[in-house]
Design a protein around this motif. Structure first.
Motif, PDB file in Angstrom:
ATOM      1  N   GLU A 172       0.829  -1.202   0.000  1.00 41.62           N
ATOM      2  CA  GLU A 172       0.000   0.000   0.000  1.00 41.62           C
ATOM      3  C   GLU A 172       0.864   1.252   0.000  1.00 41.62           C
ATOM      4  OE1 GLU A 172      -2.055  -2.942   2.952  1.00 41.62           O
ATOM      5  OE2 GLU A 172      -0.029  -2.239   2.510  1.00 41.62           O
ATOM      6  N   SER A 173       0.300   2.341  -0.525  1.00 41.97           N
ATOM      7  CA  SER A 173       0.949   3.645  -0.478  1.00 41.97           C
ATOM      8  C   SER A 173      -0.128   4.715  -0.540  1.00 41.97           C
ATOM      9  CB  SER A 173       1.935   3.811  -1.642  1.00 41.97           C
ATOM     10  OG  SER A 173       1.260   3.725  -2.877  1.00 41.97           O
ATOM     11  N   GLY A 174       0.285   5.946  -0.231  1.00 43.57           N
ATOM     12  CA  GLY A 174      -0.635   7.069  -0.355  1.00 43.57           C
ATOM     13  C   GLY A 174      -1.203   7.590   0.946  1.00 43.57           C
ATOM     14  N   GLY A 175      -0.897   6.928   2.050  1.00 39.38           N
ATOM     15  CA  GLY A 175      -1.386   7.421   3.324  1.00 39.38           C
ATOM     16  C   GLY A 175      -0.665   8.690   3.738  1.00 39.38           C
ATOM     17  N   GLY A 176      -1.190   9.339   4.773  1.00 39.86           N
ATOM     18  CA  GLY A 176      -0.552  10.556   5.266  1.00 39.86           C
ATOM     19  C   GLY A 176      -1.487  11.336   6.150  1.00 39.86           C
ATOM     20  N   LEU A 177      -1.107  12.572   6.386  1.00 40.88           N
ATOM     21  CA  LEU A 177      -1.878  13.482   7.236  1.00 40.88           C
ATOM     22  C   LEU A 177      -2.672  14.438   6.350  1.00 40.88           C
ATOM     23  CD1 LEU A 177      -2.530  14.737  10.018  1.00 40.88           C
ATOM     24  CD2 LEU A 177      -0.458  16.140   9.725  1.00 40.88           C
ATOM     25  N   VAL A 178      -3.955  14.560   6.637  1.00 37.79           N
ATOM     26  CA  VAL A 178      -4.817  15.448   5.868  1.00 37.79           C
ATOM     27  C   VAL A 178      -5.821  16.098   6.803  1.00 37.79           C
ATOM     28  CG1 VAL A 178      -6.448  13.585   5.323  1.00 37.79           C
ATOM     29  CG2 VAL A 178      -6.272  15.560   3.797  1.00 37.79           C
ATOM     30  N   GLN A 179      -6.251  17.281   6.461  1.00 39.13           N
ATOM     31  CA  GLN A 179      -7.257  17.968   7.267  1.00 39.13           C
ATOM     32  C   GLN A 179      -8.648  17.416   6.972  1.00 39.13           C
ATOM     33  OE1 GLN A 179      -6.781  22.190   6.523  1.00 39.13           O
ATOM     34  NE2 GLN A 179      -5.459  22.399   8.317  1.00 39.13           N
ATOM     35  N   ALA A 180      -9.509  17.529   7.933  1.00 39.19           N
ATOM     36  CA  ALA A 180     -10.895  17.111   7.733  1.00 39.19           C
ATOM     37  C   ALA A 180     -11.484  17.839   6.529  1.00 39.19           C
ATOM     38  CB  ALA A 180     -11.708  17.406   8.980  1.00 39.19           C
ATOM     39  N   GLY A 181     -12.218  17.091   5.721  1.00 40.01           N
ATOM     40  CA  GLY A 181     -12.773  17.637   4.498  1.00 40.01           C
ATOM     41  C   GLY A 181     -11.890  17.432   3.278  1.00 40.01           C
ATOM     42  N   GLY A 182     -10.663  17.026   3.513  1.00 38.60           N
ATOM     43  CA  GLY A 182      -9.719  16.821   2.421  1.00 38.60           C
ATOM     44  C   GLY A 182      -9.855  15.453   1.779  1.00 38.60           C
ATOM     45  N   SER A 183      -8.919  15.177   0.864  1.00 36.68           N
ATOM     46  CA  SER A 183      -8.947  13.936   0.092  1.00 36.68           C
ATOM     47  C   SER A 183      -7.587  13.274   0.087  1.00 36.68           C
ATOM     48  CB  SER A 183      -9.370  14.220  -1.353  1.00 36.68           C
ATOM     49  OG  SER A 183     -10.659  14.773  -1.430  1.00 36.68           O
ATOM     50  N   LEU A 184      -7.615  11.972  -0.077  1.00 37.39           N
ATOM     51  CA  LEU A 184      -6.413  11.170  -0.270  1.00 37.39           C
ATOM     52  C   LEU A 184      -6.763  10.039  -1.218  1.00 37.39           C
ATOM     53  CD1 LEU A 184      -4.748  10.609   3.249  1.00 37.39           C
ATOM     54  CD2 LEU A 184      -3.779  11.887   1.329  1.00 37.39           C
ATOM     55  N   ARG A 185      -5.756   9.561  -1.948  1.00 34.89           N
ATOM     56  CA  ARG A 185      -5.943   8.375  -2.763  1.00 34.89           C
ATOM     57  C   ARG A 185      -4.914   7.330  -2.359  1.00 34.89           C
ATOM     58  NH1 ARG A 185      -5.674   7.042  -9.254  1.00 34.89           N
ATOM     59  NH2 ARG A 185      -3.413   7.244  -8.904  1.00 34.89           N
ATOM     60  N   LEU A 186      -5.404   6.213  -1.910  1.00 31.95           N
ATOM     61  CA  LEU A 186      -4.533   5.095  -1.564  1.00 31.95           C
ATOM     62  C   LEU A 186      -4.364   4.194  -2.787  1.00 31.95           C
ATOM     63  CD1 LEU A 186      -5.945   4.059   1.935  1.00 31.95           C
ATOM     64  CD2 LEU A 186      -4.267   5.838   1.363  1.00 31.95           C
ATOM     65  N   SER A 187      -3.176   3.638  -2.894  1.00 32.09           N
ATOM     66  CA  SER A 187      -2.889   2.675  -3.956  1.00 32.09           C
ATOM     67  C   SER A 187      -2.390   1.387  -3.325  1.00 32.09           C
ATOM     68  CB  SER A 187      -1.825   3.217  -4.915  1.00 32.09           C
ATOM     69  OG  SER A 187      -2.254   4.395  -5.549  1.00 32.09           O
ATOM     70  N   ARG A 216      -9.938  -0.364  -9.740  1.00 34.79           N
ATOM     71  CA  ARG A 216      -8.766  -1.191 -10.007  1.00 34.79           C
ATOM     72  C   ARG A 216      -8.361  -1.046 -11.464  1.00 34.79           C
ATOM     73  NH1 ARG A 216     -10.160  -7.108  -8.526  1.00 34.79           N
ATOM     74  NH2 ARG A 216      -8.123  -7.556  -9.469  1.00 34.79           N
ATOM     75  N   ASP A 217      -7.072  -1.272 -11.693  1.00 31.94           N
ATOM     76  CA  ASP A 217      -6.515  -1.282 -13.040  1.00 31.94           C
ATOM     77  C   ASP A 217      -5.774  -2.611 -13.186  1.00 31.94           C
ATOM     78  OD1 ASP A 217      -5.034  -0.991 -15.377  1.00 31.94           O
ATOM     79  OD2 ASP A 217      -4.666   1.129 -15.048  1.00 31.94           O
ATOM     80  N   ASN A 218      -6.408  -3.565 -13.836  1.00 30.75           N
ATOM     81  CA  ASN A 218      -5.803  -4.898 -13.928  1.00 30.75           C
ATOM     82  C   ASN A 218      -4.536  -4.905 -14.787  1.00 30.75           C
ATOM     83  OD1 ASN A 218      -7.687  -6.006 -12.236  1.00 30.75           O
ATOM     84  ND2 ASN A 218      -8.935  -6.897 -13.859  1.00 30.75           N
ATOM     85  N   ALA A 219      -4.416  -3.941 -15.689  1.00 33.19           N
ATOM     86  CA  ALA A 219      -3.203  -3.859 -16.510  1.00 33.19           C
ATOM     87  C   ALA A 219      -2.008  -3.411 -15.680  1.00 33.19           C
ATOM     88  CB  ALA A 219      -3.413  -2.896 -17.675  1.00 33.19           C
ATOM     89  N   LYS A 220      -2.288  -2.685 -14.596  1.00 34.76           N
ATOM     90  CA  LYS A 220      -1.221  -2.180 -13.725  1.00 34.76           C
ATOM     91  C   LYS A 220      -1.129  -2.952 -12.415  1.00 34.76           C
ATOM     92  CE  LYS A 220      -1.335   2.566 -15.486  1.00 34.76           C
ATOM     93  NZ  LYS A 220      -1.501   3.999 -15.146  1.00 34.76           N
ATOM     94  N   ASN A 221      -1.950  -3.987 -12.255  1.00 27.50           N
ATOM     95  CA  ASN A 221      -1.945  -4.769 -11.013  1.00 27.50           C
ATOM     96  C   ASN A 221      -2.132  -3.887  -9.782  1.00 27.50           C
ATOM     97  OD1 ASN A 221      -1.432  -6.961 -12.660  1.00 27.50           O
ATOM     98  ND2 ASN A 221       0.336  -7.684 -11.509  1.00 27.50           N
ATOM     99  N   THR A 222      -3.041  -2.947  -9.868  1.00 25.56           N
ATOM    100  CA  THR A 222      -3.198  -1.966  -8.806  1.00 25.56           C
ATOM    101  C   THR A 222      -4.680  -1.752  -8.478  1.00 25.56           C
ATOM    102  OG1 THR A 222      -1.163  -0.850  -9.482  1.00 25.56           O
ATOM    103  CG2 THR A 222      -2.647   0.375  -8.048  1.00 25.56           C
ATOM    104  N   VAL A 223      -4.950  -1.614  -7.198  1.00 23.07           N
ATOM    105  CA  VAL A 223      -6.274  -1.231  -6.732  1.00 23.07           C
ATOM    106  C   VAL A 223      -6.145   0.090  -5.983  1.00 23.07           C
ATOM    107  CG1 VAL A 223      -6.099  -2.584  -4.591  1.00 23.07           C
ATOM    108  CG2 VAL A 223      -8.349  -2.011  -5.522  1.00 23.07           C
ATOM    109  N   TYR A 224      -7.172   0.917  -6.096  1.00 28.59           N
ATOM    110  CA  TYR A 224      -7.141   2.255  -5.521  1.00 28.59           C
ATOM    111  C   TYR A 224      -8.306   2.452  -4.546  1.00 28.59           C
ATOM    112  CZ  TYR A 224      -4.284   2.939  -9.714  1.00 28.59           C
ATOM    113  OH  TYR A 224      -3.337   2.810 -10.698  1.00 28.59           O
ATOM    114  N   LEU A 225      -8.107   3.388  -3.642  1.00 26.73           N
ATOM    115  CA  LEU A 225      -9.198   3.839  -2.790  1.00 26.73           C
ATOM    116  C   LEU A 225      -9.141   5.360  -2.757  1.00 26.73           C
ATOM    117  CD1 LEU A 225     -11.532   2.879  -0.949  1.00 26.73           C
ATOM    118  CD2 LEU A 225      -9.974   3.227   0.995  1.00 26.73           C
ATOM    119  N   GLN A 226     -10.067   5.989  -3.461  1.00 23.33           N
ATOM    120  CA  GLN A 226     -10.180   7.445  -3.446  1.00 23.33           C
ATOM    121  C   GLN A 226     -11.046   7.834  -2.258  1.00 23.33           C
ATOM    122  OE1 GLN A 226      -8.776   9.862  -5.524  1.00 23.33           O
ATOM    123  NE2 GLN A 226      -9.634  11.280  -4.018  1.00 23.33           N
ATOM    124  N   MET A 227     -10.482   8.649  -1.391  1.00 22.34           N
ATOM    125  CA  MET A 227     -11.188   9.042  -0.167  1.00 22.34           C
ATOM    126  C   MET A 227     -11.422  10.538  -0.175  1.00 22.34           C
ATOM    127  SD  MET A 227      -9.185   6.642   2.605  1.00 22.34           S
ATOM    128  CE  MET A 227      -7.659   7.574   2.468  1.00 22.34           C
TER     129      MET A 227
END
Length: 126
Positions: free
Chosen positions: A6-21, A72-83
């Motif tokens: 996994e990647s993409g975690g971090g610190l964000v303010q309430a109301g903001g967005s993050l995308r995990l991969s 998910r992108d099966n060509a890239k072997n990756t799943v995402y979570l847009q938050m």
């Protein structure tokens, strides 16, 4: 077996967005239904979202429905979570997981998942 990172975690303010991969190893990624789970401090791990092998079927926990999107992108072997519209209660370690399935469908129970990543921390400040 598939290795998940996994990647993409971090610190964000309430109301903001993050995308995990979540990057998966191996050449059979499309044979796996994928999921995201999370564990907040002092709480048990809980289901967040899941997606079928093809990406057509998706399921979400009520607490994130309308704010989070799994893809998910099966060509890239990756799943995402847009938050989006993140809340303080979304603070947790987020885990990517995989379940090898013979057909379509999603898995929403952690005991149905066979492989796990090590997790990425998401902290939402209020």
């Amino acid at each position: 077996q598939v290795q998940l990172v996994e990647s993409g975690g971090g610190l964000v303010q309430a109301g903001g967005s993050l995308r995990l991969s979540c990057a998966a190893s191996g050449r059979t990624f499309s044979s796996y239904a994928m999921g995201w789970f999370r564990q907040a401090p002092g709480k048990e791990r809980e289901f967040v979202a899941s997606i079928s092998r093809s990406g057509i079927s998706k399921s979400y926990a009520d607490s994130v429905k309308g704010r989070f999107t799994i893809s998910r992108d099966n060509a890239k072997n990756t799943v995402y979570l847009q938050m989006n519209s993140l809340k303080a209660e979304d603070t947790a370690v987020y885990y990517c997981s995989a379940a090898k399935l013979p057909g379509p469908g999603v898995v929403t129970d952690e005991y149905g998942m066979g492989d796990w990543g090590e997790g990425t921390l998401v902290t939402v400040s209020s």
